[in-house]
Design an enzyme around this catalytic site. Structure first.
Site, PDB file in Angstrom:
ATOM      1  CD  GLU A 155      -2.804  -1.423   2.343  1.00 48.61           C
ATOM      2  OE1 GLU A 155      -2.831  -0.546   3.204  1.00 48.61           O
ATOM      3  OE2 GLU A 155      -3.469  -2.472   2.428  1.00 48.61           O
ATOM      4  CD  GLU A 260      -4.647  -7.945   1.570  1.00 43.01           C
ATOM      5  OE1 GLU A 260      -5.516  -7.212   2.060  1.00 43.01           O
ATOM      6  OE2 GLU A 260      -3.439  -7.736   1.686  1.00 43.01           O
TER       7      GLU A 260
END
Ligand code: G3I
Length: 374
Positions: A155, A260
């Site tokens: 991220e 995910e």
């Protein structure tokens, strides 16, 4: 008489069906991609006997939901805690699974001490680089040859595709990405090393990630893959966006994986879809409409959503190496507590009792249709 025989036969066959274990996801997708799940300690220590059995039966790859994050494994400068992560890796090895490490360099779940000196001031460049190197060498080195694939940087991008101003970025500049991958490669030259992020299906962020990966690879930095986290909603992203993102990353010559996956069925509490855990709005009943069960119509919509998503994944089976769900059953999903605490969400393929949902059947059906060449 004939009617009695028929009903006996029906009864026997329904009993037989009831006893059949559900088909395994990992078998349905064999030859296409690995099927993974993120595990919590109850699952990989097998304290949660039911869910551990589900994991062993259904998945051939595992990810650690929290236990390999910096805060868990390296809580203080001179203290590592490998108790849970050792058990996580051992569980994967014992069950011959593909073992993922998550995550080495992130701005969340990283203790403050990493970025500060004894007086609480930001550390200098050299100190932070040393800390990063020591952490990566120790953690990746410990599991060398045993953890197959690491989410090295997590991220790093803003929604507009620019680099986030995290403490890593502020102190080290863009070089922090280069160094993270280099240190990981030095510690385990054979491990897959990926850049992992959410909302990469949105064009601006996708382009930012493409630029980042291209730039790193042009400098010889060992980035071998990209992880699309796959925290999806019922409508966002469109299958075309998922399709376009997978194609664009595959063109870079890196492995592409969904790392995910889950589908949030609850009303959006935010203006945007993002996995920024810093948001935690107040619980409001209208945001938790399915506390007593998921209506059948929504259940069916979720099943269709999953069928559509797996339709795209299967279209890319030569390029996607793995599809990992972020959790095992609806009961343990992080989405029950984010962005609002204490909701009842239904984002995965197994319900709160560990039973396969219609979405599970839809995914299995997508796999069998693809292998039949439909
Ligand atoms: O372990 C403590 C427990 O002792 C305490 O009683 C409890 C009280 O709230 O908190 C527990 O810690 C929680 C931890 O999950 C374990 O359950 C933290 O508060 C909570 O913030 C933490 O959330 C995790 C989140 O990352 C935090 O970064 C989620 O489980 C985890 O699913 C989530 O995973 C991230 C990926 O790493 C990166 N991509 C997005 C994804 C979803 O946010």
């Amino acid at each position: 008489m004939a009617a009695t025989v028929v009903s006996l036969l029906l009864l026997t066959s329904s009993l037989w069906m009831a006893e059949q274990p559900p088909p395994a996801l990992k078998d349905a997708f064999k030859g296409s991609f690995l099927i993974g799940a993120a595990l919590n300690p109850g699952e990989f220590t097998e304290r949660n006997v039911r869910d551990a059995a589900l994991v062993k039966g259904q998945f051939d790859s595992i990810s650690p939901e929290n236990v390999l994050k910096w805060q868990s494994v390296h809580p203080a400068p001179d203290r590592y805690d490998f108790d849970l992560s050792d058990q996580y890796v051992a569980f994967g090895e014992k069950n011959h699974m593909f073992v993922v490490g998550h995550t080495l360099v992130w701005h969340q779940q990283t203790p403050k001490w990493v970025f500060e000196d004894a007086k609480g001031n930001p550390v200098d460049r050299e100190t932070l680089l040393k800390r990063m190197q020591e952490h990566i060498q120790t953690v990746v080195g410990r599991y060398k040859g045993r953890v197959n694939s690491w989410d090295v940087v997590n991220e790093a991008l803003n929604e507009d595709g620019t680099l986030r101003q995290t403490p890593w970025m502020k102190i080290l500049g863009e070089e922090y990405l280069v160094k993270a991958f280099e240190f990981a490669h030095e510690a385990d030259p054979k491990a897959d090393l990926q850049y992992n992020d959410y909302s990469l299906e949105n064009e601006a962020k996708r382009n930012g990630a493409i630029h980042l990966i291209k730039t790193l690879r042009a400098q010889g930095v060992p980035v071998t893959g990209v992880g699309l986290q796959g925290h999806y909603g019922m409508e966002w992203p469109s299958v075309d966006q998922v399709d376009a993102a997978i194609s664009a990353f595959a063109k870079l010559g890196v492995k592409v994986m969904i790392t995910e996956l889950d589908v949030d069925v609850l009303p959006s509490a935010m203006q945007y879809h993002a996995a920024d855990i810093s948001a935690n709005l107040e619980l409001r009943p209208k945001l938790n409409p399915y506390a007593n069960g998921l209506p059948d119509s929504v259940q069916q919509t979720l099943a269709r959503r999953y069928a559509d998503l797996f339709g795209v994944f299967l279209k890319h089976r030569g390029e996607l190496t793995r599809v990992t769900f972020w959790g095992v059953t609806d009961a343990s999903s992080w989405l029950n507590n984010w962005p609002v605490r204490g909701r009842t969400n239904y984002p995965l393929l197994f319900d709160r009792e560990g039973r396969p949902k219609p979405a599970f059947d839809a995914v299995i059906k997508a796999a069998s249709e693809a292998s039949a060449g439909k």
